[in-house]
Structures are given as C-alpha cells and as structure tokens.
Design a protein around this motif. Structure first.
Motif, PDB file in Angstrom:
ATOM      1  N   GLY A 155     -15.890 -11.254  14.036  1.00  0.00           N
ATOM      2  CA  GLY A 155     -17.117 -11.131  12.948  1.00  0.00           C
ATOM      3  C   GLY A 155     -17.152  -9.232  12.668  1.00  0.00           C
ATOM      4  N   ALA A 156     -16.075  -8.537  12.751  1.00  0.00           N
ATOM      5  CA  ALA A 156     -16.331  -7.297  12.466  1.00  0.00           C
ATOM      6  C   ALA A 156     -16.427  -7.052  11.294  1.00  0.00           C
ATOM      7  N   ASP A 157     -17.554  -5.998  10.972  1.00  0.00           N
ATOM      8  CA  ASP A 157     -17.685  -5.394   9.485  1.00  0.00           C
ATOM      9  C   ASP A 157     -16.575  -4.318   9.494  1.00  0.00           C
ATOM     10  N   LEU A 158     -15.502  -4.670   8.845  1.00  0.00           N
ATOM     11  CA  LEU A 158     -14.390  -3.933   8.702  1.00  0.00           C
ATOM     12  C   LEU A 158     -13.701  -4.212   7.392  1.00  0.00           C
ATOM     13  N   LYS A 159     -13.653  -3.187   6.597  1.00  0.00           N
ATOM     14  CA  LYS A 159     -13.243  -3.351   5.148  1.00  0.00           C
ATOM     15  C   LYS A 159     -11.861  -2.264   4.994  1.00  0.00           C
ATOM     16  N   LEU A 160     -10.893  -2.682   4.157  1.00  0.00           N
ATOM     17  CA  LEU A 160      -9.906  -2.169   3.611  1.00  0.00           C
ATOM     18  C   LEU A 160     -10.259  -1.438   2.356  1.00  0.00           C
ATOM     19  N   VAL A 161     -10.193  -0.183   2.243  1.00  0.00           N
ATOM     20  CA  VAL A 161     -10.208   0.426   0.836  1.00  0.00           C
ATOM     21  C   VAL A 161      -9.075   1.343   0.522  1.00  0.00           C
ATOM     22  N   ASN A 162      -9.111   1.477  -0.683  1.00  0.00           N
ATOM     23  CA  ASN A 162      -7.845   2.370  -1.223  1.00  0.00           C
ATOM     24  C   ASN A 162      -6.874   1.988  -0.724  1.00  0.00           C
ATOM     25  N   GLU A 163      -6.419   0.738  -0.885  1.00  0.00           N
ATOM     26  CA  GLU A 163      -5.069   0.248  -0.429  1.00  0.00           C
ATOM     27  C   GLU A 163      -3.793   0.512  -1.242  1.00  0.00           C
ATOM     28  N   ARG A 164      -2.804   0.918  -0.756  1.00  0.00           N
ATOM     29  CA  ARG A 164      -1.636   1.806  -1.416  1.00  0.00           C
ATOM     30  C   ARG A 164      -0.507   1.614  -0.673  1.00  0.00           C
ATOM     31  N   GLU A 165       0.720   2.117  -1.212  1.00  0.00           N
ATOM     32  CA  GLU A 165       1.964   2.051  -0.419  1.00  0.00           C
ATOM     33  C   GLU A 165       2.512   3.528  -0.305  1.00  0.00           C
ATOM     34  N   GLU A 166       3.022   3.924   0.597  1.00  0.00           N
ATOM     35  CA  GLU A 166       3.760   5.331   0.921  1.00  0.00           C
ATOM     36  C   GLU A 166       4.992   5.064   1.663  1.00  0.00           C
ATOM     37  N   ALA A 167       6.058   5.533   1.125  1.00  0.00           N
ATOM     38  CA  ALA A 167       7.306   5.495   1.840  1.00  0.00           C
ATOM     39  C   ALA A 167       7.617   4.060   2.289  1.00  0.00           C
ATOM     40  N   GLY A 168       7.372   3.302   1.437  1.00  0.00           N
ATOM     41  CA  GLY A 168       7.657   1.747   1.635  1.00  0.00           C
ATOM     42  C   GLY A 168       6.925   1.124   2.579  1.00  0.00           C
ATOM     43  N   GLU A 169       5.719   1.602   3.144  1.00  0.00           N
ATOM     44  CA  GLU A 169       4.778   1.151   4.366  1.00  0.00           C
ATOM     45  C   GLU A 169       3.238   1.027   3.396  1.00  0.00           C
ATOM     46  N   PRO A 170       2.743  -0.036   3.611  1.00  0.00           N
ATOM     47  CA  PRO A 170       1.341  -0.212   3.077  1.00  0.00           C
ATOM     48  C   PRO A 170       0.371   0.540   3.965  1.00  0.00           C
ATOM     49  N   VAL A 171      -0.529   1.185   3.177  1.00  0.00           N
ATOM     50  CA  VAL A 171      -1.507   2.073   3.871  1.00  0.00           C
ATOM     51  C   VAL A 171      -3.016   1.801   3.106  1.00  0.00           C
ATOM     52  N   ALA A 172      -4.020   2.083   4.168  1.00  0.00           N
ATOM     53  CA  ALA A 172      -5.244   1.915   3.522  1.00  0.00           C
ATOM     54  C   ALA A 172      -6.133   2.674   4.394  1.00  0.00           C
ATOM     55  N   ASP A 173      -7.531   2.830   3.805  1.00  0.00           N
ATOM     56  CA  ASP A 173      -8.334   3.521   4.581  1.00  0.00           C
ATOM     57  C   ASP A 173      -9.426   2.442   5.181  1.00  0.00           C
ATOM     58  N   LEU A 174      -9.833   2.595   6.524  1.00  0.00           N
ATOM     59  CA  LEU A 174     -10.413   1.502   7.097  1.00  0.00           C
ATOM     60  C   LEU A 174     -12.122   1.971   7.158  1.00  0.00           C
ATOM     61  N   GLU A 175     -12.921   1.145   6.523  1.00  0.00           N
ATOM     62  CA  GLU A 175     -14.379   1.367   6.618  1.00  0.00           C
ATOM     63  C   GLU A 175     -14.933   0.410   7.558  1.00  0.00           C
ATOM     64  N   VAL A 176     -15.618   0.986   8.710  1.00  0.00           N
ATOM     65  CA  VAL A 176     -16.141   0.278  10.106  1.00  0.00           C
ATOM     66  C   VAL A 176     -17.582   0.271  10.091  1.00  0.00           C
ATOM     67  N   ARG A 177     -18.019  -0.660  10.447  1.00  0.00           N
ATOM     68  CA  ARG A 177     -19.853  -0.633  10.874  1.00  0.00           C
ATOM     69  C   ARG A 177     -19.977  -1.282  12.247  1.00  0.00           C
ATOM     70  N   TYR A 178     -20.984  -1.101  12.855  1.00  0.00           N
ATOM     71  CA  TYR A 178     -21.412  -1.790  14.082  1.00  0.00           C
ATOM     72  C   TYR A 178     -21.570  -3.039  13.675  1.00  0.00           C
ATOM     73  N   SER A 179     -21.019  -4.022  14.635  1.00  0.00           N
ATOM     74  CA  SER A 179     -21.045  -5.306  14.602  1.00  0.00           C
ATOM     75  C   SER A 179     -21.412  -6.094  15.666  1.00  0.00           C
ATOM     76  N   ALA A 180     -22.251  -7.307  15.762  1.00  0.00           N
ATOM     77  CA  ALA A 180     -22.216  -8.252  16.554  1.00  0.00           C
ATOM     78  C   ALA A 180     -21.111  -9.070  16.848  1.00  0.00           C
ATOM     79  N   LEU A 181     -20.180  -8.677  17.756  1.00  0.00           N
ATOM     80  CA  LEU A 181     -19.025  -9.337  17.830  1.00  0.00           C
ATOM     81  C   LEU A 181     -19.047 -10.920  18.794  1.00  0.00           C
ATOM     82  N   LYS A 182     -18.285 -11.778  18.464  1.00  0.00           N
ATOM     83  CA  LYS A 182     -18.316 -12.872  19.107  1.00  0.00           C
ATOM     84  C   LYS A 182     -16.908 -13.345  19.641  1.00  0.00           C
TER      85      LYS A 182
END
Length: 448
Positions: free
Chosen positions: A286-313
C-alpha cells in the motif's frame, strides 16, 4: 571510516516528518564491475557517479595492485587505463578487500584464469563468510585455492595458465557466483556457460556486452537462464555512468513511508527489474510510491522515486522474489514492523551468510524493540504488525553489517523510544554520509 576503527554508536529518535530531495550514492554492484571491466579493457574507461564507499575503494586499490591505472578525478569521477583481457599482473602484496563480499568473490573469478598466485583477505566479518560456493566452480577451470575451512579468507589463489571452459549450473541463485564464473571465462579460450535457476541481477551481463564481449542470454523451457560467453574477447574502454543504488535508496524510501507526514523525492535511482523486488513489495503493502522521470542511462533503466507516508499492510513475500531484493529484507522487516497485519518473508536462508546473520539480526533486534516477530520453518521471517511502530528503546549490535545498522536507525525515526546501534562505522562501506543525509531530511540521529 573503516569498519576496523573505533566503534561509532549512534542513536535515532523521532523528530517529525521527513521532507526534501536527495540523491543516494552510486550503485555498489555496478561500481565494482565498472572498475574490474575497465581494468580488463584496452584503452581508457571513465566512470561517473562511482560509489566511493569503502567496499568499492578496496576494489579500486586491488585493480591498481594488479597493474591497471586507476585515478580519481573528482567526486565520483574516475579514469582507468586497462591492461586487456589476460593482462593483469601478479600483485606485490596481499589484496585486502575489507568488508566486501562482492569484491572478493568477483576478484576470485578474475584471478582464477591468470597464471600467478595472489592472496586475498578482508576484515573480521568477511573472513567469516563462506567462499566455497565460488572456489568450487572456479577450481573446475584449473585454479587452486588454499584457505581456511569452507574456503574462507585469508585465501591464496593460484590461477591456471591453461584454463578449461566450463558449463556450470548454479545450485542456488547467486549473482556473485554467476559473475565470478563469467569473469573466469573471460580469459578462457572457448565458450563458458552459466545456467541459473532463477534470474539474478544482470549487471555483469549488461556491462560485459557494453565493453564488447560476445555474450548471449536465453531462457530454457523450465525458466532457467542460460548465459553464454565467448572467451578471450577484446574489451574496449568506454564511458560508464553509474545510477543511484536501489539498495541504498531503500532506506530513505522506507523511512518516508513509516514517518507520519513525510514526503521525499529520491533522484536517479537504478530501476533494473532484477533489483526492484523491494519496491514491488512496498507497492503491494500500500505504499504511496511513484516513479517519475523514467529514462535509460548506460543501458540501465533509471527513475526518480516520489514517496509519501503510507499506512502499510502486511503481505507474503514469495521466495522467488528473493534474488531481486536479497539485500533489502532488513529494511523491509522494519516496514513490516510498522504495518498492520502479518508479513511473511519466505525462503531467506541466503541472509544467514551475508555480512552478518541478517535473519537472526532482524528477528532478535525487532523483538528487542518490542515487535512481534519470529523465524518460522524454512527460514521464513514473520513480523506481526499492529499498524503502529514498535516501542523501540534498544541498543542493537550490528556486527559490522552496514544494512543492519541503517535499518535500525530508520526504525528509530518513528518509535516512541530511541533506537541505538553499537557501531555505525560499517555504514561507510555502501552509504557514506547516510546519517548526515537523513538529518538534512529531518531525522534526529546523533552520537550515543
């Protein structure tokens, strides 16, 4: 700070929400390989974003001792002049790999097919770790190993002048063993084949191809991956850009998920699908976890992670996910202790032979902090959360294990009572500046 220096006890306690943007250190797995492949390539290799933690610096020094030119140009910026496949030379002194199991095991693969003798050692933690899983397949090439019981360090490696190509089926999924066999195959005439029952991190395969190796990957009907390498290629130096380490990003990500009101962005994180099992699991929780600005660098996928407090189960983490998150179970168990319901992490025998017995370290430490946890049959870690953090209030022995230390510092950011670790010095092996970076986000971490 070397893990062999005076202990550095730290305390972590709640102070409020974590806010801000950060960049984690470069990927440790890719950093080790960039240095090794750069040392084997002809011409110049440049590396940007290299992790300058103690583990990787040990690999850099080993490559110098083996004859490569390795220069630091600036923060995270390095240049190598390689010696070509088969061109490494006998070192004048012992190769001290510190706390680095990855560095030691991959280096054994390189040395196995170079015709000279080297001696490898490490710190107290590394000298306890089993190496037979690597020395057994490497001996099939013709190398000999003389060490303590279980093939433990200190270990003398005498490489063979007439290596014999191998087909090796891994008894258990291990990226380190796979990579060691492939590295031995580089300086072996003919075709070396590694068969792995489950997919493990594939940084070696991706980077070998990038440097010019003839390497192919296929999948059998039973799902096993077959990696085939043509020996004695001419590797050519290249520019390598190292993404942020997802195993390091795991700590601020989980911290933001369990500290109320938190909102952070972690930039430039490597998102290789064979490394992102933790993020998959957190999303299931149940994490509020989003991948933004997804891209590829040197053959490896890369992204920025946006994270907010979440009530986990709580969830059940299947054993087949373990290879994609083997280093993240300690911090996942912290998230599980703050979640509601039962989390079962199945098939964690591999955790018993890491820098410490991580399975015992998490079960015992979480209990000391008031969490309801135990180890069930078949090396399953069970954590029963109430939806509230455990009370904390314990001083945890980390046994020179960087990931155990960081995991409990994260837990202390949300428990009612402070959580301490007896020695933070080993954290520098993978995440130099971890405490300072978390303090900038709003954590309260200070000397005990």
């Amino acid at each position: 700070m070397s893990s062999s220096e005076a202990p550095q006890p730290l305390l972590s306690r709640p102070r409020g929400a974590l806010k801000g943007t950060l960049t984690v250190p470069g990927d440790k797995s890719i950093s080790h390989r960039a240095l090794m492949f750069g040392a084997l390539a002809l011409g110049e290799t440049t590396v940007e974003g290299l992790l300058e933690g103690e583990d990787v610096l040990r690999t850099a020094q080993a490559m110098r001792q083996l004859g490569a030119t390795v220069e630091r140009l600036g923060e995270g910026s390095w240049r190598l002049q390689g010696r070509g496949v088969g061109g490494l030379c006998e070192p004048d002194d012992v190769l001290d790999m510190g706390n680095s199991g990855t560095g030691a095991r991959l280096l054994m693969g390189l040395l196995a097919t170079h015709p000279f003798t080297s001696v490898l050692t490490g710190d107290a933690s590394l000298r306890k770790r089993p190496m037979a899983r690597v020395t057994v397949p490497l001996s099939h090439f013709g190398a000999t190993f003389t060490g303590r019981s279980g093939g433990r360090l200190p270990l003398a490696v005498t490489g063979t002048a007439t290596p014999v190509p191998q087909t090796y089926e891994l008894p258990v999924a291990s990226a380190q063993v796979k990579s060691a066999v492939l590295l031995a195959g580089l300086n072996t005439p003919g075709i070396t084949t590694v068969i792995e029952p489950e997919a493990t991190r594939d940084h070696s395969e991706l980077m070998l191809r990038a440097f010019g190796a003839d390497l192919t990957v296929s999948v059998r009907d039973d799902g096993a991956r077959v990696i085939t390498l043509v020996g004695q290629p001419e590797l050519t130096g290249r520019a390598v850009k190292v993404p942020g380490d997802p195993s390091s990003a795991a700590f601020p990500v989980v911290a933001a998920l369990i500290v109320p009101g938190s909102h952070i962005v972690v930039r430039n994180v490597g998102m290789n699908p064979l490394r992102t099992g933790l993020f998959t699991t957190l999303l299931e929780m149940g994490a509020d976890l989003k991948l933004v600005n997804e891209r590829e660098e040197a053959g490896e996928p890369v992204a920025d992670l946006e994270v907010r407090y979440s009530a986990l189960k709580g969830v059940t983490v299947p054993p087949e996910r373990a290879p994609s998150m083997i280093d993240e179970y300690p911090i996942l168990s912290v998230a599980a202790a703050c979640a509601s319901g039962e989390t079962r992490m199945v098939g964690l025998a591999e955790l018993r032979v890491k820098e410490s017995d991580r399975l015992a370290a998490m079960a015992d430490g979480l209990k000391a902090c008031g969490a309801d946890t135990d180890v069930a049959e078949n090396d399953t870690l069970v954590v029963r959360g109430t939806g509230q953090p455990p009370r904390g209030g314990a001083m945890i022995p980390v046994n020179l294990d960087h990931r155990i230390g960081m995991s409990y510092l994260v837990l202390g950011m949300t428990t009612a009572e402070a959580v301490g670790i007896d020695d933070a010095s080993a954290i520098a092996t993978s995440f130099p500046g971890f405490a300072d970076m978390m303090i900038e986000l709003g954590a309260d971490i200070h000397g005990a």
